[in-house]
Structure formats: C-alpha cells, structure tokens
Design an enzyme around this catalytic site. Structure first.
Site, PDB file in Angstrom:
ATOM      1  N   ASP A  11      95.070 -49.233  -3.887  1.00 10.01           N
ATOM      2  CA  ASP A  11      95.806 -48.021  -3.524  1.00 10.01           C
ATOM      3  C   ASP A  11      95.878 -47.021  -4.676  1.00 10.01           C
ATOM      4  O   ASP A  11      96.425 -45.926  -4.513  1.00 10.01           O
ATOM      5  CB  ASP A  11      97.214 -48.359  -3.009  1.00 10.01           C
ATOM      6  CG  ASP A  11      98.047 -49.166  -3.993  1.00 10.01           C
ATOM      7  OD1 ASP A  11      97.473 -49.941  -4.764  1.00 10.01           O
ATOM      8  OD2 ASP A  11      99.288 -49.020  -3.980  1.00 10.01           O
ATOM      9  N   HIS A  12      95.284 -47.389  -5.821  1.00 10.85           N
ATOM     10  CA  HIS A  12      95.253 -46.480  -6.971  1.00 10.85           C
ATOM     11  C   HIS A  12      93.833 -46.110  -7.393  1.00 10.85           C
ATOM     12  O   HIS A  12      93.666 -45.226  -8.236  1.00 10.85           O
ATOM     13  CB  HIS A  12      95.982 -47.101  -8.159  1.00 10.85           C
ATOM     14  CG  HIS A  12      97.450 -47.255  -7.923  1.00 10.85           C
ATOM     15  ND1 HIS A  12      98.393 -46.444  -8.499  1.00 10.85           N
ATOM     16  CD2 HIS A  12      98.146 -48.131  -7.139  1.00 10.85           C
ATOM     17  CE1 HIS A  12      99.599 -46.799  -8.095  1.00 10.85           C
ATOM     18  NE2 HIS A  12      99.477 -47.832  -7.272  1.00 10.85           N
TER      19      HIS A  12
END
Length: 390
Positions: free
Chosen positions: A76-77
């Site tokens: 998610d990063h």
C-alpha cells in the site's frame, strides 16, 4: 565571509495529500502517497496503488516530480511506483516486428538528471523485477538509493541486471549513530532519515530547509547608503545576511539568518522513537493514526473494545492510534500535527458529509488531548501551505 553566496529561501513549500488510506483503499481514500512542493519541484513520499490517478485529480504536475521517497515496501506504499515511473519517464512496452525502440538507448551521461528514488532494502530489486517482467522500457533515466539497516546484506539484493534506464550511481547508504544524516542535500534543503518501528523495516524522513534570510527593515540602512552614494543594489547582499563596508568605512550588518521550515514525514509505525532526536521542533509532523476507539460515534465500534484493547490491536499490527500520534507530537515539540493512514472504516469525505466529519473530528480530538496543539485529519487531495517560522 566566504565567497560562496548563502542560499535564499524557497519561494513556497506546500504539501498535497494524494492518498490517506491504510491497507485497503476506499471510494474516498486512496493508498498512501503525498506530494511535497518545494518551489517548482515536487517530491513524492510513498507511492501506493493508483497514485497517478490521484495526481491527475490534483494540481500536482507529474513532470515536476524529481524525487520519490519510500518509507517501506508494503504494497500500500509502493504498488503505484512502477506505473508512475512508466508514465513519468516515457515508458512503453517496446515495438513489434523487430523494430528497435529508441528507449533502449537512454542517455545516462554525467550531466543527465535522473528521477531519484530513495527507500529501504528491496526498493531497487522491486523496481528491477517489475520493469523486467513487464517488459517495460523507459525513455529517461532513474536511480535508486537504498537506506541500509545494519543487519541488511551487502550488494544490490537482486541478481537481475540494471535496467537500461537505471543509472549505476545508486548508493547504499549506511546508518551513522542510528540514523541516515543528509541522504540528500543541496543549498536549499537537506533530507535525513531514521528507522521507525513497524512490522517490517520502515523509515521516517526529515526535510529541513536551510536557514533563510532574516527580516530586514530597509529604513535602518537607506540613510547610510544614500549618504555614501552607495548603489542600492547592496540591499540584496544585506538581505542575505552579508556585512557591507561603505566608502566612509561604515559597516552595515545584514540581519542574522533564521531557521527554515522543518517537516517530518513518518511511514507506518507503532513507535517512532528512533527518529525523535532528529525530529525535534518540527513545523509539521505527519503521523499515522490507523485505528481509533470511538464509542457512541463510530457505529462499527465493538462493545467489548476499550481504548486499551484498540491500542493493543494497533500495536500488534505495527500501527498507531490518535493518542499515540498526539503523544509523539508533544514529545518532539512539533508546531502542527497532521494525521493520515486511516483504516478503511473511516471515510475521507468529511468536507461534505456531516457524519464523517463527526468521526474525523473525534479522531482529531483524541490526538489533541495528548498533544495539546493543532491537529488536522488529512483527506485525499487536501493541500496545505507551510509558512516560514515567525
């Protein structure tokens, strides 16, 4: 003083939140990413899935992006990094029928300015693997610098060769006294970093604007300048803090330079203590607040939950509550706290939805109760101007 001209202040500093969700995106929050505007340049911090979609809805120009800083390699990063590279660096999937694509011959000369990527171990391998196995060709160069932990292996951590567009000048940056000082520095800003505690190796970044010209009252200087028939152009030297000797021997002293802006951007963390020594007295702290206990406000609150059990659950996944963020903000003496990286249960439409606003106000209040200062809950596409300290 030396003949080197001291730096001036940046014309402007602004932050645009591109994604403020945690593990799962929602219809109102995208995966993690924010843009830091430094004058005309843009630096990204994290690049979650669909970051370039958020860029298209924002005022951030993709062509202005010069650097990308990754806090950790959770999807998610980082899942949006490869698509963004392909768009930013004129990527393609090659040509048909044996026609050679000009992107196979990217200019990588000494004067070429690459897109710079900074991140922990695995960032370089992730980019190489993704570009190779998607057969992506890039039309402009990039370089990856990795911030290495003491326990990390040596080398590139991948057997794959460099992509044609990857410069060989990528550094493996070792810690000094528990942090990474000046991973980037020019005459206007420096970037340092330190580990923060999460479920995987994770990094927090500190962006420091170098000292800027002091405040000057021209009326203090003009009489002497006129008396000695000195060109008024010396005012610009005085504004930079220089001393100027006039024809009659009078020395005019420019105002002392003052502190520039200091911004602390954390990745996911349940304890950012290791970064505290280099984060003190920040103007802005951006800290995650993934989980909160909101009885009577959040309808999904479980009856058996308490503040303590919610914090325990957050910590077990490597995350923070608003109170934890507020306590750290107080510890480092930051002037302003921004919360981000919210659970999917917390919508990001509080600017138009009263129920969401009530939830986000409650989250901000929990942090403020520990911090005692100004707290803002970020939402996607929110932009803030960061003024020079008074």
């Amino acid at each position: 003083m030396s003949g080197t001209k001291p730096p001036s202040a940046l014309s402007s500093v602004k932050i645009t939140f591109l994604g403020t969700a945690s593990a799962q995106p929602s219809s109102t929050r995208n995966h993690s990413s924010l843009a830091l505007h430094l004058g005309g340049d843009v630096w990204l911090f994290d690049c979650g899935e669909a970051t370039q979609h958020r860029l298209q809805k924002s005022s951030v120009k993709m062509g202005k992006i010069q650097k990308i800083f990754i806090t950790h390699t959770h999807g998610d990063h980082i899942f949006g990094l490869l698509p963004l590279l392909a768009s930013r660096l004129n990527g393609s999937g090659g040509t048909a029928e044996g026609v050679e694509d000009p992107r196979l011959h990217v200019s990588t000369g000494e004067n070429t300015q690459p897109l710079e990527i900074y991140g922990p171990l695995g960032t370089r391998a992730y980019v190489r693997n993704g570009l190779m196995y998607t057969h992506t060709l890039l039309g402009a160069p990039y370089v990856v610098h990795e911030l290495r932990f003491p326990t990390d292996p040596l080398g590139d951590f991948t057997t794959l060769p460099r992509n044609a567009a990857e410069l060989p000048t990528g550094r493996n940056i070792d810690q000094i006294d528990g942090h990474w000082p000046d991973v980037f520095a020019d005459n206007l800003v420096t970037v340092s970093a330190a580990p923060i505690l999460h479920s995987v190796p994770c990094v927090g970044y500190v962006v420091n604007e170098r000292p800027v010209p002091g405040k000057m009252d021209p009326k203090e200087y003009i009489p002497a300048i006129k008396r000695t028939k000195t060109p008024m152009s010396v005012m610009s030297r005085l504004q930079q803090g220089e001393d100027v000797e006039l024809a009659d021997g009078t020395i005019l002293r420019g105002p002392p330079r003052r502190h520039g802006r200091k911004i602390v951007i954390l990745g996911d963390t349940y304890d950012p203590s290791p970064i505290a020594p280099i984060a003190m007295d920040a103007d802005i702290l951006i800290h995650e607040a993934t989980n909160a206990h909101l009885p009577g406000i959040d309808p999904t609150t479980k009856e058996e939950d308490t503040y303590e059990t919610v914090e325990m659950k957050a910590r077990s996944h490597g995350h923070s509550t608003p109170q934890m963020a507020g306590a750290f903000a107080k510890r480092i003496g930051t002037k302003r706290l921004f919360l981000n990286h919210f659970s999917a249960r917390y919508a990001g439409d509080d600017d138009v939805n009263a129920e969401t606003a009530e939830v986000m106000n409650a989250i901000g209040s929990l942090a403020a109760g520990e911090y005692g200062g100004e707290v803002t809950c970020s939402r996607d596409l929110m932009s803030i101007d960061i003024q020079l300290p008074k």
